[in-house]
Design an enzyme around this catalytic site. Structure first.
Site, PDB file in Angstrom:
ATOM      1  N   PHE A 110       0.847  -1.197   0.000  1.00  0.00           N
ATOM      2  CA  PHE A 110       0.000   0.000   0.000  1.00  0.00           C
ATOM      3  C   PHE A 110       0.883   1.247   0.000  1.00  0.00           C
ATOM      4  O   PHE A 110       1.713   1.427   0.901  1.00  0.00           O
ATOM      5  CB  PHE A 110      -0.912  -0.009   1.233  1.00  0.00           C
ATOM      6  CG  PHE A 110      -1.779   1.219   1.345  1.00  0.00           C
ATOM      7  CD1 PHE A 110      -2.929   1.355   0.573  1.00  0.00           C
ATOM      8  CD2 PHE A 110      -1.445   2.244   2.216  1.00  0.00           C
ATOM      9  CE1 PHE A 110      -3.720   2.496   0.670  1.00  0.00           C
ATOM     10  CE2 PHE A 110      -2.239   3.388   2.330  1.00  0.00           C
ATOM     11  CZ  PHE A 110      -3.374   3.504   1.546  1.00  0.00           C
ATOM     12  N   GLY A 111       0.697   2.101  -0.995  1.00  0.00           N
ATOM     13  CA  GLY A 111       1.447   3.354  -1.095  1.00  0.00           C
ATOM     14  C   GLY A 111       0.581   4.525  -0.674  1.00  0.00           C
ATOM     15  O   GLY A 111      -0.566   4.638  -1.116  1.00  0.00           O
ATOM     16  N   GLY A 126       2.366   7.736  -0.157  1.00  0.00           N
ATOM     17  CA  GLY A 126       3.177   8.927  -0.435  1.00  0.00           C
ATOM     18  C   GLY A 126       3.634   8.890  -1.882  1.00  0.00           C
ATOM     19  O   GLY A 126       2.812   8.818  -2.802  1.00  0.00           O
ATOM     20  N   GLU A 171      14.026   3.167   0.654  1.00  0.00           N
ATOM     21  CA  GLU A 171      13.333   3.766   1.801  1.00  0.00           C
ATOM     22  C   GLU A 171      14.074   3.522   3.114  1.00  0.00           C
ATOM     23  O   GLU A 171      13.471   3.441   4.177  1.00  0.00           O
ATOM     24  CB  GLU A 171      11.906   3.225   1.887  1.00  0.00           C
ATOM     25  CG  GLU A 171      11.091   3.399   0.624  1.00  0.00           C
ATOM     26  CD  GLU A 171      11.119   4.819   0.065  1.00  0.00           C
ATOM     27  OE1 GLU A 171      11.418   5.761   0.822  1.00  0.00           O
ATOM     28  OE2 GLU A 171      10.867   4.978  -1.130  1.00  0.00           O
TER      29      GLU A 171
HETATM   30  C1  BEZ Z   1       4.581   5.379   0.155  1.00  0.00           C
HETATM   31  O1  BEZ Z   1       3.757   4.662   0.715  1.00  0.00           O
HETATM   32  O2  BEZ Z   1       4.311   6.031  -0.835  1.00  0.00           O
HETATM   33  C2  BEZ Z   1       5.940   5.455   0.700  1.00  0.00           C
HETATM   34  C3  BEZ Z   1       6.150   5.121   1.996  1.00  0.00           C
HETATM   35  C4  BEZ Z   1       7.412   5.204   2.486  1.00  0.00           C
HETATM   36  C5  BEZ Z   1       8.437   5.607   1.717  1.00  0.00           C
HETATM   37  C6  BEZ Z   1       8.206   5.939   0.404  1.00  0.00           C
HETATM   38  C7  BEZ Z   1       6.949   5.847  -0.104  1.00  0.00           C
END
Ligand code: BEZ
Length: 195
Positions: A24-25, A27, A99
């Site tokens: 699940f994204g 960000g 990350e």
């Molecule tokens: C994301 O869920 O988009 C995300 C989370 C942590 C680091 C980078 C992206």
């Protein structure tokens, strides 16, 4: 906790033996999926709010002038909308490296927002308040100013915020924290261009 979370993430065994995992994204993964995936579906998770409370020393800022990027904070009544990707497990290793600045894998229950609906177990990358790069809350003007100024190897911090705001608008997701910061940053750019 060490600043580099790669090794900790590699120790996670929860999805061992699975040939597919839902990621699940919330960000940059919403608007920048630069990894192979089998399927993507809009989705949400319960009990979390998106916040620009994580420092970025390696992507959208530098150790001397960190930027701010999204993480999630516990918020029992909240829903966080984003994008879920069905991936094969080997996709996680490069994401662990990308990350590594404080994000740890965490298992969540996710609900799909498309017509087919349904729910499943998945993964998020979460930067908790115990990580060394965590910045936490600050007045909105201060957060916006930091984002407007910061720049790192992945580009201007403002692009991260404005791309995320645009992607959320396209998904028809309301996120007052993100939209308020985006408005402040756009205003500050306009002011700088027309003092
Ligand atoms: C994301 O869920 O988009 C995300 C989370 C942590 C680091 C980078 C992206």
């Amino acid at each position: 906790m060490a600043l580099d979370t790669t090794a900790l993430n590699r120790q996670m065994t929860h999805f061992d033996g699975h040939d597919q995992i839902w990621l699940f994204g919330y960000g940059s993964l919403i608007w920048k999926a630069d990894f192979p995936y089998l399927e993507r579906r809009p989705a949400h998770i319960h009990g979390w709010s998106r916040r620009f409370w994580q420092g970025s020393h390696d992507h959208r800022g530098t150790p001397e002038a960190p930027g701010r990027v999204a993480t999630l904070v516990r918020d029992p009544a909240a829903l966080c909308h984003g994008m879920a990707y069905r991936i094969t497990p080997e996709v996680l290793a490069p994401l662990d490296v990308r990350e590594k600045n404080g994000y740890l894998r965490e298992v969540v229950s996710l609900c799909f927002d498309d017509a087919a609906g349904g729910r499943t177990e998945g993964l998020i990358y979460l930067a908790g308040e115990e990580n060394a790069a965590f910045l936490g809350d600050a007045p909105p003007d201060a957060i916006a100013e930091q984002i407007a100024r910061a720049h790192g190897p992945s580009g201007p911090n403002r692009d991260y915020l404005l791309n995320l705001a645009e992607a959320l608008r396209e998904l028809e997701v309301e996120d007052p924290h993100v939209f308020d910061l985006a408005r402040r940053v756009v205003d500050s750019i306009d002011e700088a261009a027309h003092p």
